[in-house]
Write an enzyme that holds these catalytic residues in place. Sequence first.
Site, short mmCIF file in Angstrom:
data_model
loop_
_atom_site.label_atom_id
_atom_site.label_comp_id
_atom_site.label_asym_id
_atom_site.label_seq_id
_atom_site.Cartn_x
_atom_site.Cartn_y
_atom_site.Cartn_z
N LYS A 251 0.85 -1.20 0.00
CA LYS A 251 0.00 0.00 0.00
C LYS A 251 0.88 1.25 0.00
O LYS A 251 1.80 1.37 0.81
CB LYS A 251 -0.91 -0.01 1.23
N LYS A 263 -10.47 12.20 8.78
CA LYS A 263 -9.97 11.72 10.07
C LYS A 263 -9.97 12.86 11.08
O LYS A 263 -9.72 14.01 10.71
CB LYS A 263 -8.53 11.20 9.93
N ASP A 275 1.37 6.05 5.99
CA ASP A 275 0.39 5.14 5.40
C ASP A 275 0.90 4.46 4.14
O ASP A 275 0.16 3.74 3.49
CB ASP A 275 -0.92 5.88 5.13
N ASP A 334 -12.33 6.72 4.02
CA ASP A 334 -11.14 6.44 4.81
C ASP A 334 -10.76 4.96 4.76
O ASP A 334 -9.73 4.57 5.29
CB ASP A 334 -11.35 6.88 6.26
N GLU A 336 -9.65 3.48 2.22
CA GLU A 336 -9.15 3.66 0.85
C GLU A 336 -8.02 2.71 0.48
O GLU A 336 -7.83 2.37 -0.68
CB GLU A 336 -8.67 5.12 0.66
N ARG A 338 -7.56 -0.43 0.90
CA ARG A 338 -8.00 -1.69 0.29
C ARG A 338 -8.39 -1.51 -1.17
O ARG A 338 -8.32 -2.45 -1.96
CB ARG A 338 -9.15 -2.28 1.10
#
Length: 485
Positions: A251, A263, A275, A334, A336, A338
């Site tokens: 990712k 968030k 992230d 949020d 996102e 996946r």
Amino acid sequence: MSLALAHAAAAPAQSTQVFILPHGTTVLSDATAGDLTPAARHYVESALADDQKLVHLNHFSHHHYFVVLADKPTPGQVAEALRRSGHTLHGLLKAEKVSDVFIQNESAMPDATLLLTEGLALSAYQFEGYKTDEKSRKAASLTNVYIVGKGATVAQITELEGLLEGVFLARDLVNAPLNKLNAVQFAERMAEAGDQAGYTTDILDLAKIEALRMGGLLAVNLGSPEPPTFSILEYKPANPKNEKPYVLVGKGVVFDTGGLSLKPTPNSMDMMKCDMAGGAAVAGTLFALAKNNVPLHVIGLVPATDNRPGGLAFAPGDVLTMHSGLTVEVRNTDAEGRLLLADALSFAKKYDPELVIDLATLTGAAVRALSTEASASMGTATPETFQKLSKAGYAVHERLVEFPLWDEYAEHIKSDIADLNNLGKGEAGHISAGKFLERFATGYPWIHLDIAGPAFLTAPESYRGKGGTGTGVRLLYEFLTKQLS
């Protein structure tokens, strides 16, 4: 890598030395005692008799350190104790401003020196950062570590150095903020690392991503003023041992605001530069494999973008058509990561892979379940493959806890208007995320690793430090190289 590792036939006189001793040692051998005075020898042996695990002897011109192997029930726990001793040792060496240290193994554990050195080197890592005041920069005094005699071969030391460089690459990438590492810069940094180590990188731009109809990646990117990238990292040596490639998917959300499902801040959004830790781990693993000339064919796939609420940002209720052709109802922007991974997992099928492993800082549910001590694993690979990966996790202390993907969890991601939705129930959120990915990981064995807990630490923790930890690199390197035996 700022800390240089090397082999030495013997430690020079009046040099700072570290001796690794067997558990239960209370009396030094004459070889270990060396030129210690009777008083100094008595001091060390008294400390060992008092069950001290790390004894420091200050000669003022140089130092001696004695590290005692821990008494633990498993080899993995003994190994981890040595890494942690390396962290403690680094603090002592730093306090004494030692620049060169010689490590000698006096125990029967063959890889003890390498493990202590690993913890020492991981603790010595510093993110260069962006400070302009020279006084505020922390100068690293320790610059050279020499492994003495039969503690390790030159080849083993070189391999450890290559692996550590991969970990540090991943840490550097995770620690960089968005304005220094957007999706394009992320892809370029991975390509530069490939040029250095020996893997190739093909960066797909917006037009190519659109042509491939990667609806998840494109949707997440809609709110960003900057384009997405899809990087294909490939390491294929001349004579790989595997007929079909291993594919690693990471990712690459370089910053996650949550999109329109914003968030809260502080806390939830503040650390979201991390992230893309899954993508960073893929790059770090490919780097280590290529640098060390491991004879395996491995491909890395890293879809990258930031997730913002601006412009034409995708919204809850939208329906996306993914690379695989499946449709997804967006319940929460949020969730996102996946969506990016789903496109990459679908794309991975073209390689007819031996195994696909994806890594992602995917869910808060995994953090709530495991904290920062382990990653969640799940997937469709054989029990034997899961067992091998778990064994690798215990060996490097990047432990995994396997969760189920039972059919009942498919109910969590059902949609009234699309093939599935991108958000599960409030419970078992990491499992419903895995169940979502399972729909796209078809035609090959697959393992999903949710590394949200250990990938980024907000407070220092032993040799993992603070910030990006490089989680996944040592795990995957250990697992993949063991496929050769």
